[in-house]
Each structure stands twice: as C-alpha cells, then as structure tokens.
Design an enzyme around this catalytic site. Structure first.
Site, PDB file in Angstrom:
ATOM      1  N   HIS A  60     -11.954  -5.854   8.795  1.00 17.46           N
ATOM      2  CA  HIS A  60     -12.615  -5.832   7.259  1.00 17.46           C
ATOM      3  C   HIS A  60     -13.782  -4.865   7.692  1.00 17.46           C
ATOM      4  CE1 HIS A  60     -10.015  -9.273   6.550  1.00 17.46           C
ATOM      5  NE2 HIS A  60     -10.062  -8.870   5.201  1.00 17.46           N
ATOM      6  N   GLU A 104       0.833  -1.140  -0.014  1.00 23.01           N
ATOM      7  CA  GLU A 104      -0.136   0.040   0.016  1.00 23.01           C
ATOM      8  C   GLU A 104       0.793   1.087   0.044  1.00 23.01           C
ATOM      9  OE1 GLU A 104      -0.546  -2.768   2.144  1.00 23.01           O
ATOM     10  OE2 GLU A 104      -2.207  -3.432   1.111  1.00 23.01           O
TER      11      GLU A 104
END
Ligand SMILES: Cc1ncc(C[n+]2csc(CCOP(=O)(O)OP(=O)(O)O)c2C)c(N)n1
Lengths: 400, 322
Positions: B127, B57
């Site tokens: 999540h 990322e």
C-alpha cells in the site's frame, strides 16, 4: 441457455439452535476434534475483539477480523491433514490458529517486532508459517489462487497424497487469476481445493454488484470441475464438505470448488465503516446466525460443553491475548539490516552500499530515525541529545 | 479544500460539463471510493455514469479501453497503485498503443486512470508503492502527479479532457493532509509542463507529487545556511518538461532529483541522463538522486527507507561542496 434454471442448493447440517436438520443422523465430527474446533473459534473471536480494540487505541496500525466466518475457515482447516498446504487471502487467521500458530506468533507479526517471521515488512495480519504449511499472505488479491494450482501440481508429482487448499473471497473470484487458476487446475488435474468465502461484500461492493449469476459455485461447471455449496456458518457442514472434497482431490487429482455462504459480520478492516453501505438491520439478521453460537448450542446438546466451560475459556483466552500483546509490544523492531536482506538470497553490492550510506546518515541524525538508530546501538539518551542539538535548525524550528 | 475534495470537485465539474464522462472502479459507487474521492457522484449522476465494478483490474482497464474506443470518456479508478499491475497489459500494450497500431483509426484518448500511490501511511509492501517509472517506459501514455489540491483539480480536469490516455497518480499521504485554496470555477493546468515553485541560483531541486512538500522543507533548511534553491515540480512524468528543467540547471549548475520509488531505473535516472547530455559543460557537481532504497517497501523501517528532508539536505550540501 443462461443457467438460471440451475441454482445450486446449500448443504446444511446444523440449525441455529444446534439441532440437526435431519434428527438422528450421524455426525462425523468426534468430541476431541469438535472441542478443538470450538476452542479455536473462541480464540479467533477473542483475538479479533482485542486486536480491533488495540487498533482503536492506536497500539496497532491496522486489523482485519474473521468475525462471522469462523466456521468456514476453521471447519475447513480441521478437515485437512496438518501438512496439506493452506494458501489464504487474509481473513483466515482461524485456520492458522487451528494449525497451532501461537498467540505470541500472531502478536509478533502484528507488531512487526524482531521476532516477526516477516521481519516487520508487512502490515498486520499478513502471517505465514513454513512449519505449519501456511503460505505467507500477499495483499494483491487472488494471486495465491493460481499459485495454489501450481503448488498442488508439485504435490501431485511428489506423490505423497497431500493437497492444497486456497481460500479467497467472492470479490477476489472476479480477478483474472481466479479463472486462470481453475482452468489450469482442471486441465492439469491437480489436488487443489478452491474455497470461496462468499461473505456478501467486497469492501462496500455487495455480491449483487460482483456477479450476475448464481454465485461462485456454478463456475466450476465451465471448468469441468466438481463443486459444492455449503452453509458457511455451519461448522459441521463445512467440515464434512471439505473432508469429501479432500478425498476426491487427493484420490483422483481432480480439483474441487467449495462455495461457503456466510457473512462478513465486522467491517472490512479497521479502516472501513460499513454504515456507509449496509444497514444495521441486515447485520442483525446475520448476527443471529452467529456460527460460534450455533456450534455452542450443538456442543451443549451433546453434553460436551457448559456455561462454566464457556466462561472459564473466555476469561483465560482474553488474559492470554492481553499478556501476549504486552510482551510483543515491548520487543525491539527488526534490525536495520532487515531493510536489505531477503530482497535476494544475499544482498548485492549496490544494496550493501545503500545500507552503509543509510547508516552513515543515521549516525548524523539519530533522532530522526529512532528505530534505525536504536538498532544501530544508539541509546535513548543519545537520540534525545541529537534531537536537542538539531531542534534549532529543523524546518519551522525557529520560526514557528 | 483538501486534495480529496479537490479531486471530487474536478470529477463533478467534468461530469456536469460532459455527459460522456463515466466513472467506475472498485467501491467507487455508493460508497464513493475507499478514500471517498467519488463521494455523492452516483447520487448526482446516476448509476449508469458512476458505478462499482467487479473486483478485476484487468477487467476495469480493458472495459475502459473499449469504452474509450467507442467515444466515451472513462475515468477508471484503480484502488491502490500497488494493484495496477493486473491491468499492466491493458495499459501498456493496449491503451498506450491503440492509436499507433491502428494508424489512428481508433484511439482511447478519452481514458483517464486515477490511482492513489506512495508511502508514508504505514502501508507496508502493498500500500506504498510509487510505480510511475514502469509506465514512463511506455510511449503513448501521459503520466501526471499533482502535489496539492489546487494542482490536483486543474491537472485532473486537463487529464480528463486530454485526447490521450492519462495515468493520474494521486499522493494518498496528502489526500487529507494537504489543504489549500482551490477556485470553485472550472480551470485546467497544462500537462507536460513543469512548474518552478521558487527561483534560486545555487542549485535546482526537482521532484513530483508528495515528494514536493519534502523538497520544500529541505530547501528551507538549506536556505537558512545561505543556499539559494530553485525548486521545480515536474507535474508530468510523461511527457516531461525537459526545457524547464534544463534551463534551470544551466542557470544553477547543480541538480538534485528526489522520488520515493527505488533508485535503480527510477525516473530520476532518466532525468539525470538527459540533463547531463544537455547541460554537461554547465554542471558544477554530479547530479544527485535521493530516492527510496532498492528494496520493496518496508513497514516498520519505513522512515529509514523513504527519502526525507534530511537526506535531501545532505545531498544539497554534498553537491555544493563538491
Ligand atoms: C488486486 C487487488 N485489488 C484491490 C485490492 C484492494 N482490496 C483489498 S480487500 C478488497 C475486497 C476483497 O473482497 P473479497 O475478496 O470478497 O474478500 P472479503 O474482504 O470480503 O473477505 C479489495 C478491493 C487488493 N488488495 N488487491
């Protein structure tokens, strides 16, 4: 110089038919250990099959299989001392099973019930065990790799001859954390084994789009670290490579990088469909390299295993898994208090207040929070009564 | 169209209209992203303009910053908002400050970061997070969150074309669940402007993204008891539409703000502080925040943790009976 001239060979011992590459060599894996490894591999395979099926039936929200990588995961765990630390990614249930995590313990985590050590906070497969020296799994990838470096440094200071192994995928090895971890490990000379499961894919991304060089192993050179590349479907090779790595790392405080070449035979997770990014033919090639079958052939050739053993063990494991699943499913959810515990060592006043407010709210609408309500002592009947009482004015309740 | 289709459609239109739009991230290439938001775009625009990145990322956003500084229009995907933190430095210290620190010699205005956020999908700790408030503390960014497919398309097109770096957070619970009419044509919705969904006189209900659906349910419940709610979708968290919100509170005298993220330091706190500064004498009751608990996101007790319509309904009643 690009390093193209330098490709690292793969250390192999076993052919798929169970014969050794070099006939007559000694194998350091003795009978009892070999059979325990094989039993753990079978257990892991059965667990994976059953839990995927349970997920498909809607009994479980999510699952990830180790299928195809059992030799890498279990072979390496078997090479360690039981109190060496394991810091894994998420597909390494085999290593935990090797250490003796029981079927019930697996189930309790997956069903997030009141006996789950993680108190129903994490998705299925995020296991952890302090007793078994297995760090609880964290979903953010690669975060465990520099942590392993730090853990191993502590082990070095403690001077008890223990080490840490950290396991991760070739995808996770692209994260900054991986590079930071290796660099610090070699600079600070820590007893840490970095084990990369190079299984060809990171979800849909093939390794050819993950790195341009010869895989993960050569990265060790940039960090002045020893490395070995091993056939990850060959349990003897993985075992021996890890034994050697452990010896180096514990005796000299040098980290070692192992790259296990294997294949993720199953989908990435129960939410994934590999037919969108790879062919059935490709999968079939790897199914023919099944690490469990390869070990079975070898065991049979030693006279240590038979068709009958295979069948009896398989039946018994399937029964054990099913019974355990039924038990875990029936257990209660974690108590409502688990919402605010472990955020800190003790819940600060604001959190206690929030829990009180929540309880008051649930008392008013128990039907809307059946888990919380039952943990507060509401009976199924009371919850149902509340549902009926509120049905009338639920949004859409009267109009639709 | 559902929200994923609307997003896919917006990306398609943006790529067709501007050859400098480049899409990338983990699994966005052949596979079309783990949620399929980028489906078929590699087929259509080629591997140079829609591709998988290695799994990093910080690498993705660092790369995107460089690409944007060069003059391209990168649309980078972070697979889950929970995994944006490795890129925090590249977003907060780099993207957000590029223009300022160089006296506008350089900027990364072309950058858009797309990321799915939020709970309600049995995703547990990692999540389910709604990290908008961390980024809202960062001058130089824009933060946009759509509530339905129509909004998603118009706001995403505006985000891609906005000359500032934009963090576009997509409510993943609604990806397939939210379906609605979406014009085929190219259109944009304004950034930084809230939308009044329904007018009312008794109380203002404010939220964004997936929470809007829940706020509307609570409003319907209150309305059955004769409480007239004004419902506002903030749409942009940064910069946020102070005028529209304060105008509404001056009228209703009451405000409930709801978001999934924890209470402490959540963006509702910022809104509450600003509104009480500007509307103090008009407030009939304390401003109420209905949010997630001040804990990480749980799994089994997700329902208990999340702010739902019943919790908002209770806050409305309390505000009215203050
Ligand atoms: C920091 C971070 N980014 C993205 C994800 C989403 N994600 C989960 S697994 C995965 C692929 C991992 O691939 P690899 O490391 O090769 O392991 P494998 O699944 O193949 O065993 C991704 C992208 C994540 N969990 N964490």
């Amino acid at each position: 110089m690009t390093g193209d001239e330098l490709t690292i060979p793969i250390f192999k011992r076993l052919r798929q038919d169970g014969t050794l590459y070099r006939e007559g060599d000694d194998v350091s894996l003795e009978r009892v250990k070999a059979l325990k490894i094989y039993h753990t591999m079978l257990f892991t395979r059965v667990l994976d099959e059953r839990m995927l099926a349970a997920q498909r039936q809607g009994r479980l929200s999510f699952y990830m299989q180790c299928t195809g990588e059992e030799a890498t995961v279990i072979g390496s765990a078997a090479a360690l001392e039981d109190d060496d630390m394991i810091m894994a990614q998420y597909r390494e249930q085999g290593a935990l099973a090797w250490r003796g995590f029981s079927c019930d313990e697996f189930m309790n985590q997956m069903f997030g019930n009141e006996l789950d050590y993680g108190k129903g906070r994490q998705m299925p497969i995020h296991y952890g065990s302090r007793d078994l020296h297995y760090m609880t799994i964290s979903s953010p990838l690669a975060t465990q790799i520099p942590q392993a470096t730090g853990y191993a440094y502590g082990q070095k200071l403690a001077g008890k001859g223990r080490c840490t192994i950290t396991i991760f995928g070739e995808g996770a090895a692209s994260e900054g954390d991986f590079h930071a971890a290796l660099n610090m490990a070699s600079v600070h000379r820590v007893p840490c084994i970095f084990l990369c499961r190079n299984n060809g894919y990171a979800i849909s991304t093939p390794s050819s789009e993950q790195f341009a060089a010869d895989g993960i192993a050569p990265r060790a050179f940039g960090y002045h670290m020893q490395c070995i590349r091993v056939d990850g479907n060959d349990v003897i090779a993985v075992y021996e490579a890890t034994c050697a790595a452990r010896k180096i790392t514990v005796e000299t405080n040098q980290p070692v990088l192992i790259e296990a070449m294997t294949y993720r035979l199953a989908a990435h997770s129960s939410s994934d469909d590999p037919s969108g990014y790879r062919s059935k033919e490709e999968e079939a090639i790897w199914r023919d390299k099944d690490p469990i079958l390869r070990m079975r052939h070898w065991l049979e050739a030693q006279g240590w295993w038979s068709e009958e053993d295979e069948k009896a063990t398989g039946d018994q494991l399937r029964r054990e898994v099913l019974e355990s699943m039924k038990r875990a499913e029936k257990l209660a959810p974690p108590p409502l208090e688990s919402l605010i515990s472990d955020v800190y060592d003790t819940p600060p006043p604001l959190l206690q207040q929030q829990l009180e407010d929540l309880k008051q709210h649930i008392r008013k609408y128990p039907h809307a929070y059946p888990k919380g309500a039952s943990s507060m002592g509401f009976s199924a009947q009371e919850i149902e009564q509340s549902r009926k009482a509120h049905e009338q004015w639920q949004p859409g309740g009267e109009q639709s | 169209m559902n929200m994923l289709q609307a997003i896919n459609n917006a990306l398609d239109i943006a790529m067709a209209a501007n050859p400098q739009v480049v899409l990338f991230g983990e699994d966005v290439g052949v596979f079309g992203g783990v949620f399929r938001a980028t489906s078929h775009l590699q087929d259509k625009y080629g591997r140079d303009r829609c591709f998988n990145t290695p799994l990093t990322e910080q690498g993705i956003i660092g790369f995107a910053n460089g690409l944007a500084a060069q003059g391209s229009t990168p649309v980078a995907e972070i697979q889950f908002a929970d995994y944006i933190f490795p890129a925090f430095d590249q977003i907060v210290n780099e993207a957000a400050k590029f223009r300022y620190r160089s006296g506008d010699l350089f900027n990364v205005g072309g950058l858009t970061i797309r990321t799915p956020y939020g709970g309600g999908i049995a995703g547990g700790l990692y999540h389910s997070q709604s990290p908008e408030a961390y980024f809202a503390h960062t001058p130089g960014l824009k933060i946009v969150i759509p509530r339905n497919p129509h909004q998603a398309k118009g706001l995403l097109l505006a985000a891609i074309r906005d000359p500032n770096p934009v963090l576009f957070m997509e409510p993943k619970r609604l990806y397939r669940a939210s379906v609605g009419e979406v014009p085929e044509a190219d259109y944009e919705l304004p950034l930084g402007v809230a939308e009044v969904l329904s007018e009312g006189s008794d109380i203002t209900l404010l939220g964004w993204g997936a929470q809007m659906e829940i706020i509307e349910k609570a409003a319907a419940m209150a309305e059955r008891e004769g409480i007239d709610c004004e419902v506002i979708d903030l749409r942009s968290i940064l910069p946020w539409d102070i005028e529209t919100v304060c105008k509404s509170v001056l009228k209703t005298g009451r405000l409930v703000v709801s978001h999934e993220a924890p209470l402490t330091g959540g963006f509702a706190s910022e809104i509450a502080a600003t509104v009480q500064e500007r509307c103090f004498l008009y407030l009939e009751a304390p401003i109420r925040r209905v949010t997630g608990l001040d804990t990480p996101f749980p799994l089994v007790l997700e329902k208990e943790h999340l702010p739902d319509e019943l919790k908002i309904y209770e806050a409305i009643k309390q505000s009215l009976s203050y």
